[in-house]
Design an enzyme around this catalytic site. Sequence first.
Site, PDB file in Angstrom:
ATOM      1  N   PHE A   1      35.942  -8.433  24.604  1.00 45.65           N
ATOM      2  CA  PHE A   1      35.476  -7.445  23.634  1.00 45.65           C
ATOM      3  C   PHE A   1      36.646  -6.824  22.882  1.00 45.65           C
ATOM      4  CE2 PHE A   1      32.118  -7.523  26.775  1.00 45.65           C
ATOM      5  CZ  PHE A   1      30.938  -7.358  26.039  1.00 45.65           C
ATOM      6  N   ASP A   2      36.448  -6.608  21.590  1.00 49.17           N
ATOM      7  CA  ASP A   2      37.278  -5.693  20.825  1.00 49.17           C
ATOM      8  C   ASP A   2      36.914  -4.275  21.277  1.00 49.17           C
ATOM      9  OD1 ASP A   2      38.885  -4.662  18.636  1.00 49.17           O
ATOM     10  OD2 ASP A   2      37.000  -4.282  17.602  1.00 49.17           O
ATOM     11  N   LEU A   3      37.767  -3.306  20.979  1.00 50.18           N
ATOM     12  CA  LEU A   3      37.497  -1.921  21.387  1.00 50.18           C
ATOM     13  C   LEU A   3      36.908  -1.088  20.251  1.00 50.18           C
ATOM     14  CD1 LEU A   3      37.757   0.303  23.569  1.00 50.18           C
ATOM     15  CD2 LEU A   3      40.034   0.786  22.617  1.00 50.18           C
TER      16      LEU A   3
END
Length: 216
Positions: free
Chosen positions: A14-16
Amino acid sequence: MATIGRVRFPVVLFDLDGTVVDSGGIILASMRHATRSVLGRDIPDEALMAAVGGPGLEAQMLEFGGAEHLEALITTYRAHNEPLHDQLEAFAGMDDVLIALKEQGRKLGLVSAKRRATVELAFAATEIGHLFDVVVGGDEADRQKPAPDTLLLAIERLGERPERAVYVGDSPYDMAAAKSGGLYAIGVTWGGVHDRSRLAEADVIVDSPKELLAAL
């Protein structure tokens, strides 16, 4: 419940910002503050946010102010931005997605353009850090997104292969990094930073955490 042997993607990265946590507002506020304070001018919001999630803060500030103002822009941005992380919240439903994936036996990773220390500030506010098996910050590789280096580093640390992994993000840089690294790319639209049209490289685009879980 699915088992790890049957799931489509055993590894989910996941990106944040704009994907897991609702941080678009504090990023924009700090971009405005830094550029106004150091450069004495207003830059359109669209220009300030265009490269968020991509080549990193240094590259962004270099474009705005050149080498002459780079250090001052970065220092001013961080001094304004880091305290604001206390306000961060995960997007509604994202903690449920992460917990469901963990219960299915997936390996989860967080790969961000933020420095690792700043990622930890977000974790302190949202209490989701324990759900990730690996965390990679933008300062842990020579090249930032759209290069795939940080994603591939996370996969290496998990002892996995790119073809078993998916990257979930909200920016064109996320999608480009995933595709160039051999990962499946899922674009999410709820971040409010990048327009849906900029996610054209995604294998699939989803509009809610519920849709995301179904796509995984």
